[in-house]
Design an enzyme around this catalytic site. Structure first.
Site, PDB file in Angstrom:
ATOM      1  CG  ASN A  52      -2.108   0.869   1.314  1.00  0.00           C
ATOM      2  OD1 ASN A  52      -2.830   0.908   2.272  1.00  0.00           O
ATOM      3  ND2 ASN A  52      -2.416   1.552   0.128  1.00  0.00           N
ATOM      4  CB  CYS A  78      -4.770   5.294   5.648  1.00  0.00           C
ATOM      5  SG  CYS A  78      -3.508   4.287   4.715  1.00  0.00           S
ATOM      6  N   GLY A  79      -4.790   2.600   8.017  1.00  0.00           N
ATOM      7  CA  GLY A  79      -3.797   1.979   8.855  1.00  0.00           C
ATOM      8  C   GLY A  79      -2.391   1.575   8.448  1.00  0.00           C
ATOM      9  CG  ASN A  97     -11.610   3.547   7.157  1.00  0.00           C
ATOM     10  OD1 ASN A  97     -11.745   2.545   7.743  1.00  0.00           O
ATOM     11  ND2 ASN A  97     -10.742   3.604   6.216  1.00  0.00           N
ATOM     12  CG  ASN A 157     -12.600   1.386   2.820  1.00  0.00           C
ATOM     13  OD1 ASN A 157     -11.802   1.569   1.561  1.00  0.00           O
ATOM     14  ND2 ASN A 157     -13.043   2.127   3.807  1.00  0.00           N
ATOM     15  CD  GLU A 214      -7.578   1.130   0.655  1.00  0.00           C
ATOM     16  OE1 GLU A 214      -7.493   2.083   1.282  1.00  0.00           O
ATOM     17  OE2 GLU A 214      -6.318   0.483   0.440  1.00  0.00           O
ATOM     18  NE  ARG A 215     -14.159   6.133   2.341  1.00  0.00           N
ATOM     19  CZ  ARG A 215     -14.476   6.514   3.380  1.00  0.00           C
ATOM     20  NH1 ARG A 215     -15.643   6.942   3.779  1.00  0.00           N
ATOM     21  NH2 ARG A 215     -13.464   6.598   4.296  1.00  0.00           N
ATOM     22  N   GLY A 255      -4.847  -1.552   5.666  1.00  0.00           N
ATOM     23  CA  GLY A 255      -4.791  -1.874   6.944  1.00  0.00           C
ATOM     24  C   GLY A 255      -6.003  -2.056   7.937  1.00  0.00           C
ATOM     25  CB  THR A 256      -8.799   0.696   8.136  1.00  0.00           C
ATOM     26  OG1 THR A 256      -8.963   0.748   6.583  1.00  0.00           O
ATOM     27  CG2 THR A 256      -8.163   1.737   8.903  1.00  0.00           C
TER      28      THR A 256
END
Length: 291
Positions: A13, A75-76, A170, A203, A221-222, A231-232
């Site tokens: 990422n 964002c993880g 999120n 997401n 991902e959105r 991550g999230t």
């Protein structure tokens, strides 16, 4: 305007990181899109801004813009890169910092093995806070929890998917698939992301359960499309799997970009995410004037 940037990645990422501790750059959505563009800009899934503490008891502020230029809550994988960045740039000497995000305070920590652990806070299940509109739908019991059946189009015979809904700062919709390699991520991802039941978009996670301590995961991902890791999304997938009775409290998540380890002790407890954070290169780029 010429700006300095750092390119980083966490499990594939990838991010453009901007040091705004001495003053914000004042970029607009078009300029964030330019930086994220893989042909004309630097190329990234998200743009991360490191800003000074906004309040007592907090070390930094962390601002995130997706590749489409929109600001998002969390964002993880980026949070791990954030920790690596502030240490490498000597913005802090601490091994752990408290960071203000749009959705609350997180606590990334540098580990002895050079990976980074992030306390992502407790997951949110209250549908209004995700947000998710369940009007007219009945939850479908599964394991010790439930999923929601969503029609992906309005025409007769539309595909219906079962998703677990929650927020990790999120919104996430997680579905269980038999094989992530053949899962219809490209086809279903945009339909789930823009589904009218998610007023702030969502997401879309596609999780394959290997055993109670291992899963494989892809996430659309959105605002960014499918990424090599989310991550999230990994946190949301593991939390959903635990609540559905499929997983133990510590799970290795294999993404297309690398391995993340997620731990969650149960409702009310924070989710802990551990994984890599790597600096790729640094540079300067001329950013077009605001649109």
């Amino acid at each position: 305007m010429r700006i300095r940037f750092t390119k980083m990645q966490g499990a594939g990422n990838d991010f453009v990181v901007l040091d705004e501790t001495r003053g914000t750059l004042g970029l607009d959505a078009a300029q964030y899109r330019f930086l994220a563009d893989r042909h004309f800009g630097v190329g990234a899934d998200q743009i991360l801004s490191v800003r000074p503490s906004p309040a007592p008891g907090v070390d930094f502020q962390y601002v995130i813009h997706n590749a489409d230029g929109g600001e998002v809550e969390q964002c993880g994988n980026g949070a791990r890169c954030f920790m690596r960045f502030v240490r490498e740039r000597q913005l802090t000497a601490k091994d752990a910092v408290r960071v203000q995000t749009l959705s609350g305070v997180i606590e990334p920590r540098l580990e002895a093995d050079d990976r980074v652990t992030v306390d992502m806070g407790a997951p949110v299940f209250e549908l209004a806070r995700v947000p998710f509109d369940p009007a007219g739908l009945d939850p479908q019991p599964e394991g010790g929890w439930h999923t929601w059946h969503l029609a992906l189009d309005t025409h007769a015979g539309s595909a219906i998917v079962a998703v677990a809904v929650l927020s990790m700062g999120n919104p996430h919709a997680v579905q269980i698939v038999a094989d992530v390699d053949t899962a219809p991520v490209a086809a279903q991802g945009p339909l789930i992301e823009h589904h009218p039941r998610f007023p702030q978009r969502v997401n879309a996670g596609f999780m394959q359960v290997v055993d109670r301590a291992q899963v494989r995961l892809r996430v659309f991902e959105r605002g960014a499309g499918e990424t090599l890791a989310c991550g999230t999304g990994a946190c949301a997938a593991v939390v959903a799997g635990i609540r559905l009775g499929l997983l133990d409290t510590r799970v290795d998540v294999q993404t297309r970009g690398g391995l993340l380890t997620i731990e969650w002790a149960g409702e009310g407890a924070p989710v802990l995410m551990t994984g890599p954070a790597v600096t790729v290169f640094e540079g300067d780029i001329e950013v077009p004037d605001p649109s």
